[in-house]
Design a protein around this motif. Sequence first.
Motif, short mmCIF file in Angstrom:
data_model
loop_
_atom_site.label_atom_id
_atom_site.label_comp_id
_atom_site.label_asym_id
_atom_site.label_seq_id
_atom_site.Cartn_x
_atom_site.Cartn_y
_atom_site.Cartn_z
N LEU A 7 0.63 -1.40 -0.17
CA LEU A 7 -0.23 -0.08 -0.09
C LEU A 7 0.64 1.12 -0.16
CD1 LEU A 7 -2.90 0.60 0.10
CD2 LEU A 7 -2.75 1.25 2.53
N ARG A 8 2.33 0.83 0.57
CA ARG A 8 2.77 2.35 0.59
C ARG A 8 4.19 1.86 1.37
NH1 ARG A 8 0.57 7.20 0.26
NH2 ARG A 8 1.48 8.95 0.42
N LEU A 9 5.66 2.31 0.19
CA LEU A 9 6.66 1.53 -0.05
C LEU A 9 7.66 3.09 0.50
CD1 LEU A 9 8.47 -0.84 -0.66
CD2 LEU A 9 8.49 0.34 -2.92
N MET A 63 4.25 10.12 11.61
CA MET A 63 2.57 10.48 11.49
C MET A 63 2.01 9.20 12.10
SD MET A 63 4.48 7.96 8.01
CE MET A 63 5.68 8.74 7.31
N PRO A 64 1.04 9.63 12.57
CA PRO A 64 -0.59 8.64 12.64
C PRO A 64 -0.02 7.03 12.55
CG PRO A 64 -1.05 10.23 11.07
CD PRO A 64 0.67 9.66 10.32
N GLU A 65 -0.37 6.47 13.30
CA GLU A 65 -0.10 5.09 13.50
C GLU A 65 -0.58 4.64 12.61
OE1 GLU A 65 -1.52 1.85 16.03
OE2 GLU A 65 -1.23 3.17 17.39
N SER A 66 -2.01 4.66 11.92
CA SER A 66 -2.10 4.64 10.42
C SER A 66 -2.10 4.45 8.90
CB SER A 66 -3.54 4.98 10.14
OG SER A 66 -3.86 5.95 10.10
N ALA A 67 -0.72 5.14 9.95
CA ALA A 67 0.52 5.71 8.59
C ALA A 67 1.84 5.33 8.44
CB ALA A 67 0.36 7.18 8.45
N ARG A 68 1.90 4.99 9.77
CA ARG A 68 4.01 4.11 9.81
C ARG A 68 3.54 2.98 9.01
NH1 ARG A 68 3.53 4.34 15.79
NH2 ARG A 68 2.64 6.68 16.33
N GLY A 168 1.51 -7.50 0.06
CA GLY A 168 0.99 -7.12 -0.76
C GLY A 168 -0.48 -6.75 0.55
N GLY A 169 -0.52 -5.47 -0.68
CA GLY A 169 -1.58 -4.48 0.84
C GLY A 169 -0.72 -3.99 2.01
N ARG A 170 0.05 -4.03 2.19
CA ARG A 170 1.07 -3.34 4.01
C ARG A 170 1.45 -2.40 3.49
NH1 ARG A 170 3.15 -8.34 6.54
NH2 ARG A 170 3.03 -7.52 8.96
N ARG A 171 1.81 -1.76 3.95
CA ARG A 171 3.28 -0.14 4.31
C ARG A 171 3.98 -0.94 5.27
NH1 ARG A 171 -1.58 1.41 7.12
NH2 ARG A 171 -0.14 1.13 9.41
N TYR A 213 7.15 5.37 -2.89
CA TYR A 213 5.69 5.27 -3.40
C TYR A 213 4.28 4.72 -2.80
CZ TYR A 213 10.09 4.12 -6.87
OH TYR A 213 11.01 4.32 -7.47
N ALA A 214 3.75 4.86 -3.68
CA ALA A 214 2.44 5.07 -3.10
C ALA A 214 1.29 4.10 -3.88
CB ALA A 214 1.52 6.01 -2.81
N PHE A 215 0.63 2.87 -3.48
CA PHE A 215 -0.40 2.40 -4.35
C PHE A 215 -0.99 3.34 -5.01
CE2 PHE A 215 -4.16 -0.39 -5.29
CZ PHE A 215 -3.28 -1.16 -6.39
N SER A 216 -1.73 2.84 -6.62
CA SER A 216 -1.94 3.56 -7.32
C SER A 216 -2.87 2.74 -7.75
CB SER A 216 -1.44 4.85 -8.26
OG SER A 216 -2.77 5.14 -9.40
#
Length: 254
Positions: A7-9, A63-68, A168-171, A213-216
């Motif tokens: 989801l984020r790299l 960062m918010p916990e949900s974004a780390r 996949g789908g994780r940060r 990078y962010a998933f698009s």
Amino acid sequence: MPNRYPLRLWIVRHGESSGNVARDAAHAAGAARIDIPERDVDVPLSPLGHRQADAIGRWFADMPESARPELVLASPYRRAVQTAEAIRAEGGLVPGAPRLIEDERLREKEFGILDRLTRAGIEQHHPEQAELRRDLGKFYHRPPGGESWCDVILRLRSALDTLALHHGGRRVLIVGHQVVVLCLRYLLENLTEAEILAIDAEGDVANSSVTEYAFSPDLGPDGGLSLIRYNFVAPLEAEGAPITAEPDTNAAAK
């Protein structure tokens, strides 16, 4: 749609190492060899490198916990492991994140017989390799016992397949080396040799810099990763940690 991509790299180059410092000293003295007592894999962070690693860890922690990052993968080289551990120690990962995953495919480019030689040292001790590298270019030149950029890319293709299979789908946070950062850009953005070498020629990847990078879902039928930032050093500036961008120890063979 099954998500093959994180989801984020984030890809972070390790902090300044004692090898970076030794390389600068060798070049300043016009020496042929870089004076490092350890194996390359055992070269630690310098005192400044520890400051840089702590600073980037605090940036993630803000960062918010949900974004780390939810997990971190790192080269097994000591300087990369120390950087990853500092990020965790500063609260840069989500609580309860699994232990560090050391992946040898993220290791530094191997330099073979050119190990610990400056550019002058290569010209002095292995002039035939210096000439061959000029003819082939750094992308394809493989010194005896070492790797070309293509060799690094080959192992990174495998590492990205593992990332897709298990994360996949994780940060995800990756901590590696300068050539690893560049070769991952080559793969993730489907660049050409000329394009990635042009990026390399613009300047070195800074120690503890962030490439993100962010998933698009709009990038192809299965989506893809979109570059958000490259060689981002604002977290270091905010923390007052000096920015260093020395090439890795064997800069002449980078």
